[in-house]
Scaffold this active site. Structure first.
Site, PDB file in Angstrom:
ATOM      1  N   HIS A  13      23.346  60.625  21.780  1.00 16.73           N
ATOM      2  CA  HIS A  13      23.300  59.690  20.657  1.00 16.73           C
ATOM      3  C   HIS A  13      22.473  60.198  19.487  1.00 16.73           C
ATOM      4  O   HIS A  13      22.130  59.413  18.598  1.00 16.73           O
ATOM      5  CB  HIS A  13      22.669  58.366  21.088  1.00 16.73           C
ATOM      6  CG  HIS A  13      23.322  57.687  22.233  1.00 16.73           C
ATOM      7  ND1 HIS A  13      24.582  57.173  22.160  1.00 16.73           N
ATOM      8  CD2 HIS A  13      22.877  57.403  23.493  1.00 16.73           C
ATOM      9  CE1 HIS A  13      24.892  56.596  23.320  1.00 16.73           C
ATOM     10  NE2 HIS A  13      23.879  56.736  24.144  1.00 16.73           N
ATOM     11  N   HIS A  71      28.587  54.147  23.918  1.00 15.54           N
ATOM     12  CA  HIS A  71      28.620  54.901  25.168  1.00 15.54           C
ATOM     13  C   HIS A  71      29.984  55.472  25.484  1.00 15.54           C
ATOM     14  O   HIS A  71      30.314  55.724  26.625  1.00 15.54           O
ATOM     15  CB  HIS A  71      28.151  54.023  26.337  1.00 15.54           C
ATOM     16  CG  HIS A  71      26.708  53.693  26.245  1.00 15.54           C
ATOM     17  ND1 HIS A  71      26.245  52.544  25.662  1.00 15.54           N
ATOM     18  CD2 HIS A  71      25.606  54.394  26.609  1.00 15.54           C
ATOM     19  CE1 HIS A  71      24.925  52.538  25.700  1.00 15.54           C
ATOM     20  NE2 HIS A  71      24.513  53.643  26.252  1.00 15.54           N
TER      21      HIS A  71
END
Ligand SMILES: Nc1ncnc2c1ncn2[C@@H]1O[C@H](COP(=O)(O)OP(=O)(O)O)[C@@H](O)[C@H]1O
Ligand SMILES: Nc1ncnc2c1ncn2[C@@H]1O[C@H](COP(=O)(O)OP(=O)(O)O)[C@@H](O)[C@H]1O
Ligand SMILES: [Mg+2]
Ligand SMILES: [Mg+2]
Ligand SMILES: [Mg+2]
Ligand SMILES: [Mg+2]
Lengths: 197, 331, 331, 197
Positions: free
Chosen positions: B56, B219
Site C-alpha cells: 500500500h 486489498h
C-alpha cells in the site's frame, strides 16, 4: 486418551488435508473476501505440525497457538490461535486429554474466539461451526465423536449457505453472500474431516 | 507475472531493506517487519503506531516520520502483521507518554492489535489507546458506520494525530483528536483493473474491458458493485454524491480532499477527477484546504482511484497544515 | 480503454486545469498549454524553460517551481508542443536575465524549440541558450552520444540548473552548470507492459506475459530490445552494468541515483531494485548522495522502471541538495 | 498555372487521401518510432485544407505552414511547415505558381528542412524523397509532372527500404530498420499520390 503424540499426528493429517483444500478455500474466500483463507489455514497447520510439541498437553496446545500466530495473522489464523490458547489454559499440567472433556474444550475455544472477534452466534462464521460441534459432541459415544463432529460441521455449513454473512469481510457482500458457503465454516469442515483417516 | 521482484516470498523483506537503505535518516527496522523512526522514540512524546499489510505504499509504513507516525508493523502483501510485531511497534513507539494505535478497521488487524495492546501493557507497562478508521462509506450503511473499513482516510488521521502528538499533546488528547479526525473522514474507491499479489502470482479478480469496480477497498478484493466505465466527470460526480449523502456539505464548510491513485492511474487522470470535484464544491461554496492529489494509499499496481473528504474545524485545519516529513510526503 | 477520462481530445487541457486548480500557489497557465510559476518570472533571475509531451508527470510541467523551472510548454500526450507555445514559455520565463532552454533530445522538440528561440529573440529580444539531455545510454553508442535521447536525467538537470538560477547565477553560468549536469547523467529503462495514449485508445505495443522491453524510452514506444523477464536483482545488475560501462564508477566517487517508476510499477518494487543497486555500489565503494526512489518521470500507466546515475562534484552536489519546491517534490 | 484555389483543392484531396492512409502511416511509424505519423499528417492537411487561403500565393503557402505548426508539432509536421515556409518566401507577391518553378520550390523546401532538422541526404528520411522528386521534375513535361513525382517518391521509398535509418527515432532501431519503409518517405508518397485524381 489423546497425548502430544496423537496431537502431532492429527496436525500432520490436517496439514496435508488443508494443503489439498487450499485452492478451494482460497476461492471460497475470494468470492467473499480477500482470497487468502486457504493459505492461512494450510500454512498455519503446516507450521503447527512442524513444531516439536512438549509432553504437557497444555503447553503443546500453547505451542500450536503460537505457531498460528507466527505464520498466519489473518482473521482465521488469529481466531484459531485464540481457540487453541483457551484450550491450552484448561489442559495445562496434564499429559493426556480425556475425550470426555473435548466438548468443553471446543466450547471454551468458541467463547474465547467470540470475545476476541466480537462475533455472535448466527453471524455465519466459524463460531457457528464450533458451537454446533460442541453441542453435538456432548452426548456422542467415544468411537463416533469424529463422525459426529464432521456431520455437525457439514450441516452447519450447508445450513448457513442460505443466510447472509454478518461479520468480517464477507459482511460487505450482504445479500450477495446468500447461496455461498462461509469460507471459515468450510475450512472448519476440512479440518475436522482430516481427523478421520 | 508482470512484476519486478526476486523470490515472491522475499518481496516484503527486500522492499523494506531497500526502503530503509534509501532513507536511513527517516526509517529504521530495529525488529524484522517493524519500521520505526530512525531517531527512535521521542522522550515524553505520545507514540502513534499503525500496522497493516504491505503493498500500500506510502501507507502504512511510509508515513513513519516527524509529525506523523512513530512506528509501524508490516505484514505480507495485504495481510495483517502478527500481534507480536504490533507489540514490538508499540514498544518502539513508546516515549513514556503512552501509545495510540491508529489503523484501519479490519477484523484480523483489530484482533491482533487488541492482543498486541494487551501484551505491551503486560510486558512493558505501556498505556495504549485505539482509534479505528472507518471511512469507507459504501462498506456499511450509516446506521452501522462503526463496521466500515478504513481506507485512505488514514492519511489524514496520521497527519493530524501526528501533529497533535508532535506538539506535545497527551495521550488522551491525541486520542480525542484522532477520533474526531476519523469521524470527519469519508472515502470511496473505484478501480479499472485488479492487481497481482506476488505470492499468488495472478490477478486478484477478472474484469471486462468496459467495466469498472465501484466501492473498492485497498486489498485487491473486488469492489462492492460493478458498473460500466463512465466518463471521469460522472465518476467523480457519483463518488462525491455518495460521500456527501453520508456527510452533507454546505456553503462555508471547510474541507480537505484527497484524490488518490490506487497505483497505476497516472497523476494526469487524478487531476481530471479533481477538476470536476473542485467545480462541484466551488459551486456549493465549500472551501477546499490543502487538497492532496497523488499516490497516498495504493493497492500495488491497481488502476483506480479513491476520493476522501475530511470536514475540518479550526483545530484540525491547523494540525493538517503543521509541518511533517517522511520519505513520501513533506508538509 | 481502461482510463479515467472524459473526451480523449480534452485529456491534456482538463488535466492542466485540474493541476493548476489543485496547486494555485505553485502553477499558473497564463497561455493555453503553457505552465508558469504562479508568482511569475523573477526579475533579474535567469529563466529556465522546458517543454515536451503530456503523460509524463511530474515531468515536464510538474517541475515548474521554486529552485526548479520557470515555465513549460506542454503538447498532447507524448507529442511536442508547438514552437509558438515554446516561445510563449520563453517569454513567461524571462526575468530580464535571459532564458535557458533545457529539455530532452527529440527531433521534433529540437526543431520546434530552435524556432521558438528564434521567435523569442526576434519578437522580445530575449537571449536564449540550449542544453539538451542525452542521458539514455542505449539510444546511441558512446561515439554518437550527442544523438541519444533524453529521459529521467532531466530531473537532475532541472534540479541542479534550477538551483544555480535561483541563487542568481547568470545565463552563461547556469548554462554551463546545466551542461555539466547533462553530461554527468546516464539513464536506462525497462518495461513490462505498454501504456495507452488517450487519443489512440489502445496499448502502444504488445508484449508477452514472460517478456520485458529493455532500453525503454518515455514515449510509450517499444524498447530497443526484448528479453525474458528476469529476477529484479538481475535486472538492476544489468542496468547498472550498462550505465557503468558508459561512465565508469570507482571507489570514492559520489553519485546520486534515481530509481524511477514509469507509472504502474509500485514503490515497493522500486525499493527492491534500489536494494540491489545499493549493494552493488556499496561493494564498489561508491558513495550515494540523496537517492531518489519514486515516480519522477513516467509514461502514463506503463509498468517498468528507469535507473539514472549522476556523477557529482562538489558544486553539483550542493546544488542538488539546495531547497526546491513544486507540487510533486520538495527538497 | 496554380492558384490559391488549385492549392485548396489539392489540399482537400491530400487531406482525404492521408486520412485514409492514417492507420497505415501510424503503424509504419509504430514499427520504428512513436506511431503518430498518420495522425500528424492527416491532421495537418485537414487543418490546411480547412484554412481560407489568401490570393497571394506566398501568403497562401505561409497560411499552410502555420496550419501545420498549429496542429502537428511532431517532427514531420514541423518539417512540412518549414518546407511550406521556404516555398512561401519564394512565391510572395505572386498569385500563381508557374509549374516550371516547381522543381525549384521542392528543392528550396528540401534545403530549408535540412537546415532545420540537421539531416543529410541518405539518412533515409523524407529529405531523400524531396530530393528525388525535385531532380525528377527538373526535365519532366508539364502533363507528366504528377506521375513523375509519384514514381520518384515510390522509387525512393523502395530503394531505401533495404537501408538503415540514420536520423530521428527510427535511427535507434539500427539494423532492425532494414527491410522497413521509412514512415516519412511513405507518407510523402501518399501525399503526392493524392495530387493525381
Ligand atoms: N470476527 C470474527 N469472529 C469469528 N469468525 C470470524 C470473524 N471474522 C472472520 N471470521 C471467520 O473467518 C473467515 C475468514 O477468515 P480469513 O480469510 O482469515 O479473514 P480475513 O482474510 O478477512 O482476515 C470467515 O469466513 C469467518 O468464518
Ligand atoms: N531531422 C529530420 N530531418 C528530416 N526528416 C526527418 C527528421 N526526423 C524525422 N524525419 C522524418 O520524419 C519521419 C517521422 O516523423 P514523425 O512521426 O513526425 O516523427 P516523431 O514522431 O519522431 O517526431 C521519419 O520517418 C523521417 O522521414
Ligand atoms: Mg481472507
Ligand atoms: Mg486476509
Ligand atoms: Mg512519430
Ligand atoms: Mg511524435
Amino acid at each position: 486418551m489423546i497425548s502430544s503424540k496423537t496431537l502431532s499426528a492429527a496436525l500432520a493429517r490436517i496439514a496435508s488435508h488443508t494443503e489439498a483444500a487450499s485452492e478451494e478455500l482460497c476461492s471460497a474466500d475470494g468470492a467473499l473476501g480477500d482470497g487468502d483463507l486457504g493459505i492461512t489455514v494450510s500454512k498455519g497447520f503446516a507450521e503447527a505440525a512442524a513444531t516439536d510439541l512438549p509432553e504437557d498437553i497444555g503447553m503443546a496446545l500453547l505451542a500450536i497457538a503460537k505457531a498460528f500466530q507466527r505464520v498466519s495473522s489473518s482473521s482465521y489464523g488469529t481466531l484459531l490461535a485464540t481457540g487453541f490458547m483457551a484450550a491450552a489454559k484448561m489442559e495445562k499440567g496434564k499429559t493426556k486429554i480425556d475425550p470426555a472433556g473435548i466438548p468443553g474444550l471446543v466450547a471454551a475455544a468458541r467463547d474465547a474466539m467470540m470475545a476476541r472477534g466480537k462475533g455472535h452466534l448466527g453471524d455465519k462464521t466459524v463460531l457457528d461451526s464450533l458451537d454446533a460441534v460442541a453441542n453435538a459432541l456432548d452426548h456422542a459415544p467415544l468411537e463416533e465423536m469424529i463422525n459426529v463432529a464432521i456431520a455437525a460441521a457439514a450441516e452447519t455449513a450447508e445450513q448457513y449457505r442460505g443466510k447472509p454473512n454478518k461479520l468480517g469481510r464477507a459482511r460487505m457482500f450482504g445479500e450477495r453472500s446468500i447461496g455461498l458457503l462461509d469460507p471459515g465454516q468450510l475450512a472448519f469442515l476440512r479440518i475436522v474431516e482430516a481427523l478421520r483417516a | 507475472m508482470k512484476k519486478i521482484l526476486n523470490n515472491p516470498a522475499d518481496y516484503v523483506d527486500e522492499m523494506l531493506e531497500g526502503m530503509v537503505a534509501a532513507h536511513p535518516g527517516t526509517y529504521a527496522q530495529p525488529v524484522r517487519r517493524v519500521i520505526a523512526r530512525a531517531a527512535g522514540a521521542k522522550k515524553g512524546k505520545v507514540g502513534i503506531v499503525t500496522g497493516g499489510g504491505s503493498g500500500h505504499l506510502p501507507i502504512f509504513t511510509g508515513y513513519v516520520g516527524t509529525g506523523l507516525l512513530d512506528a509501524c508493523a508490516i505484514g505480507d502483501v495485504f495481510a495483517s502483521p502478527s500481534a507480536e510485531q504490533m507489540a514490538e511497534a508499540i514498544r518502539l513507539a513508546d516515549g513514556g507518554a503512552g501509545v495510540l494505535r491508529l489503523y484501519g478497521n479490519y477484523g484480523g488487524d483489530v484482533m491482533n492489535f487488541d492482543m498486541a495492546g494487551e501484551m505491551a501493557e503486560m510486558e512493558h507497562d505501556i498505556r495504549t489507546t485505539t482509534v479505528l478508521l472507518t471511512d469507507d462509506v459504501v462498506s456499511a450503511p450509516k446506521e452501522e458506520a462503526e463496521k466500515r473499513r478504513g481506507v485512505a482516510g488514514m492519511v489524514y488521521a496520521f497527519k493530524i494525530a501526528g501533529a497533535a502528538a508532535e506538539r506535545g499533546d497527551d495521550l488522551d488528547e491525541v486520542t480525542r483528536i484522532a477520533q474526531i479526525t476519523a469521524d470527519a473522514c469519508r472515502s470511496i474507491g473505484m478501480a479499472l483493473t485488479p492487481c497481482t499479489i506476488p505470492q499468488a502470482g495472478k490477478p486478484t479478480f477478472e474484469i471486462g474491458e468496459t467495466e469498472m469496480e465501484m466501492g473498492m477497498g485497498i486489498h485487491g478484493e473486488p469492489g462492492i458493485w460493478r458498473d460500466a466505465i463512465k466518463p471521469a466527470d460522472e465518476i467523480a460526480e457519483e463518488m462525491l454524491e455518495r460521500l456527501m449523502a453520508d456527510q452533507p456539505l454546505a456553503k462555508g464548510d471547510r474541507i480537505s480532499i484527497l484524490v488518490n491513485s490506487l497505483g497505476a492511474t497516472p497523476a494526469e487522470e487524478l487531476y481530471i477527477l479533481y477538476r470536476h470535484a473542485r467545480k462541484k464544491l466551488d459551486a456549493l461554496g465549500v472551501e477546499i484546504v490543502m487538497p492532496l492529489v497523488g499516490r497516498y494509499a495504493t493497492s500495488m499496481e491497481m488502476t483506480g482511484a479513491t476520493i476522501t473528504v475530511i470536514k475540518l474545524d479550526e483545530e484540525l485545519e491547523s494540525l493538517l497544515k503543521a509541518p511533517a516529513e517522511c520519505a513520501f510526503w513533506r508538509v
